[in-house]
Design a protein around this motif. Structure first.
Motif, mmCIF file in Angstrom:
data_model
loop_
_atom_site.group_PDB
_atom_site.id
_atom_site.type_symbol
_atom_site.label_atom_id
_atom_site.label_comp_id
_atom_site.label_asym_id
_atom_site.label_seq_id
_atom_site.Cartn_x
_atom_site.Cartn_y
_atom_site.Cartn_z
ATOM 1 N N LYS A 184 76.632 7.845 5.872
ATOM 2 C CA LYS A 184 77.987 8.310 5.570
ATOM 3 C C LYS A 184 78.930 7.822 6.660
ATOM 4 O O LYS A 184 78.677 8.025 7.845
ATOM 5 C CB LYS A 184 78.034 9.831 5.488
ATOM 6 C CG LYS A 184 79.431 10.366 5.191
ATOM 7 C CD LYS A 184 79.449 11.865 5.065
ATOM 8 C CE LYS A 184 80.864 12.367 4.808
ATOM 9 N NZ LYS A 184 80.911 13.829 4.688
ATOM 10 N N ILE A 185 80.010 7.179 6.230
ATOM 11 C CA ILE A 185 81.047 6.696 7.144
ATOM 12 C C ILE A 185 82.313 7.489 6.862
ATOM 13 O O ILE A 185 82.757 7.572 5.720
ATOM 14 C CB ILE A 185 81.311 5.192 6.943
ATOM 15 C CG1 ILE A 185 80.037 4.392 7.214
ATOM 16 C CG2 ILE A 185 82.457 4.735 7.836
ATOM 17 C CD1 ILE A 185 80.151 2.922 6.862
ATOM 18 N N LEU A 186 82.875 8.053 7.917
ATOM 19 C CA LEU A 186 84.107 8.817 7.784
ATOM 20 C C LEU A 186 85.230 8.027 8.448
ATOM 21 O O LEU A 186 85.174 7.726 9.646
ATOM 22 C CB LEU A 186 83.959 10.185 8.442
ATOM 23 C CG LEU A 186 84.991 11.235 8.107
ATOM 24 C CD1 LEU A 186 85.069 11.497 6.605
ATOM 25 C CD2 LEU A 186 84.680 12.539 8.827
ATOM 26 N N GLU B 46 78.149 5.715 1.883
ATOM 27 C CA GLU B 46 79.147 6.640 1.358
ATOM 28 C C GLU B 46 80.331 6.583 2.318
ATOM 29 O O GLU B 46 80.153 6.721 3.529
ATOM 30 C CB GLU B 46 78.557 8.052 1.318
ATOM 31 C CG GLU B 46 79.525 9.114 0.891
ATOM 32 C CD GLU B 46 78.931 10.510 1.013
ATOM 33 O OE1 GLU B 46 79.721 11.473 0.908
ATOM 34 O OE2 GLU B 46 77.716 10.649 1.220
ATOM 35 N N GLU C 273 84.289 7.978 3.099
ATOM 36 C CA GLU C 273 85.357 8.939 2.809
ATOM 37 C C GLU C 273 86.419 8.810 3.887
ATOM 38 O O GLU C 273 86.141 8.328 4.981
ATOM 39 C CB GLU C 273 84.811 10.367 2.796
ATOM 40 C CG GLU C 273 83.803 10.633 1.706
ATOM 41 C CD GLU C 273 83.257 12.063 1.744
ATOM 42 O OE1 GLU C 273 83.732 12.866 2.576
ATOM 43 O OE2 GLU C 273 82.352 12.352 0.967
ATOM 44 N N GLU D 237 83.586 17.712 10.267
ATOM 45 C CA GLU D 237 82.778 17.034 9.252
ATOM 46 C C GLU D 237 81.644 16.257 9.896
ATOM 47 O O GLU D 237 81.781 15.722 10.991
ATOM 48 C CB GLU D 237 83.657 16.083 8.424
ATOM 49 C CG GLU D 237 84.684 16.833 7.621
ATOM 50 C CD GLU D 237 84.836 16.294 6.229
ATOM 51 O OE1 GLU D 237 84.036 15.460 5.799
ATOM 52 O OE2 GLU D 237 85.786 16.733 5.572
ATOM 53 N N SER D 238 80.556 16.191 9.168
ATOM 54 C CA SER D 238 79.390 15.464 9.642
ATOM 55 C C SER D 238 79.345 14.081 8.990
ATOM 56 O O SER D 238 79.532 13.953 7.785
ATOM 57 C CB SER D 238 78.130 16.250 9.286
ATOM 58 O OG SER D 238 76.987 15.532 9.679
ATOM 59 N N ALA D 239 79.102 13.062 9.811
ATOM 60 C CA ALA D 239 78.969 11.695 9.313
ATOM 61 C C ALA D 239 78.059 10.926 10.256
ATOM 62 O O ALA D 239 77.835 11.333 11.402
ATOM 63 C CB ALA D 239 80.336 11.033 9.222
ATOM 64 N N ASP D 240 77.546 9.822 9.766
ATOM 65 C CA ASP D 240 76.715 8.963 10.608
ATOM 66 C C ASP D 240 77.563 8.064 11.496
ATOM 67 O O ASP D 240 77.131 7.647 12.569
ATOM 68 C CB ASP D 240 75.802 8.098 9.732
ATOM 69 C CG ASP D 240 74.870 8.943 8.898
ATOM 70 O OD1 ASP D 240 74.092 9.712 9.483
ATOM 71 O OD2 ASP D 240 74.931 8.850 7.652
ATOM 72 N N TYR E 36 81.909 7.363 12.550
ATOM 73 C CA TYR E 36 83.332 7.693 12.446
ATOM 74 C C TYR E 36 84.121 6.451 12.831
ATOM 75 O O TYR E 36 83.865 5.838 13.871
ATOM 76 C CB TYR E 36 83.688 8.837 13.401
ATOM 77 C CG TYR E 36 82.962 10.118 13.098
ATOM 78 C CD1 TYR E 36 83.562 11.131 12.369
ATOM 79 C CD2 TYR E 36 81.660 10.323 13.541
ATOM 80 C CE1 TYR E 36 82.897 12.318 12.090
ATOM 81 C CE2 TYR E 36 80.981 11.493 13.268
ATOM 82 C CZ TYR E 36 81.601 12.487 12.547
ATOM 83 O OH TYR E 36 80.937 13.650 12.273
ATOM 84 N N ARG F 197 78.498 11.913 18.561
ATOM 85 C CA ARG F 197 78.985 11.149 17.408
ATOM 86 C C ARG F 197 79.016 9.653 17.706
ATOM 87 O O ARG F 197 79.349 9.237 18.810
ATOM 88 C CB ARG F 197 80.398 11.585 17.035
ATOM 89 C CG ARG F 197 80.499 12.971 16.504
ATOM 90 C CD ARG F 197 81.943 13.258 16.066
ATOM 91 N NE ARG F 197 82.069 14.601 15.603
ATOM 92 C CZ ARG F 197 82.730 15.566 16.249
ATOM 93 N NH1 ARG F 197 83.339 15.297 17.391
ATOM 94 N NH2 ARG F 197 82.787 16.780 15.757
#
Length: 88
Positions: free
Chosen positions: A2-4, A33, A35, A45-48, A50, A65
């Protein structure tokens, strides 16, 4: 993965950045993913990974992070280069 994608307000620039990240991933033949959100929400928020402009992304650095700062958030080549350093 997941990329934020983060910007100050979570509106226009992060949405455009999100589209560029998706395009970069496609060109790199990678899937993730993606967002977009504002800086305040990103803190919770949690992401792999940022991703955001250098002037704000350091505010997310808590020592855990994985953050990626961009000089030019619209530069597709920079996005591809930085992403490829963090993708498996």
């Amino acid at each position: 993965m997941k990329i934020l994608v983060v910007c100050g307000n979570g509106l226009g620039s992060s949405f455009i950045m999100e589209l560029n990240v998706k395009k970069a991933l496609k060109e790199l033949n990678k899937e993730a993913e993606v967002e977009h959100t504002d800086l305040t929400t990103a803190l919770t928020e949690s992401a792999d990974l940022y991703l955001g402009a250098n002037d704000i992304i350091d505010q997310l650095d808590n020592g855990v992070r994985k953050i990626v700062g961009l000089e030019n958030i619209m530069d597709l080549e920079e996005i591809k280069t930085k992403l490829s350093q963090h993708l498996q």
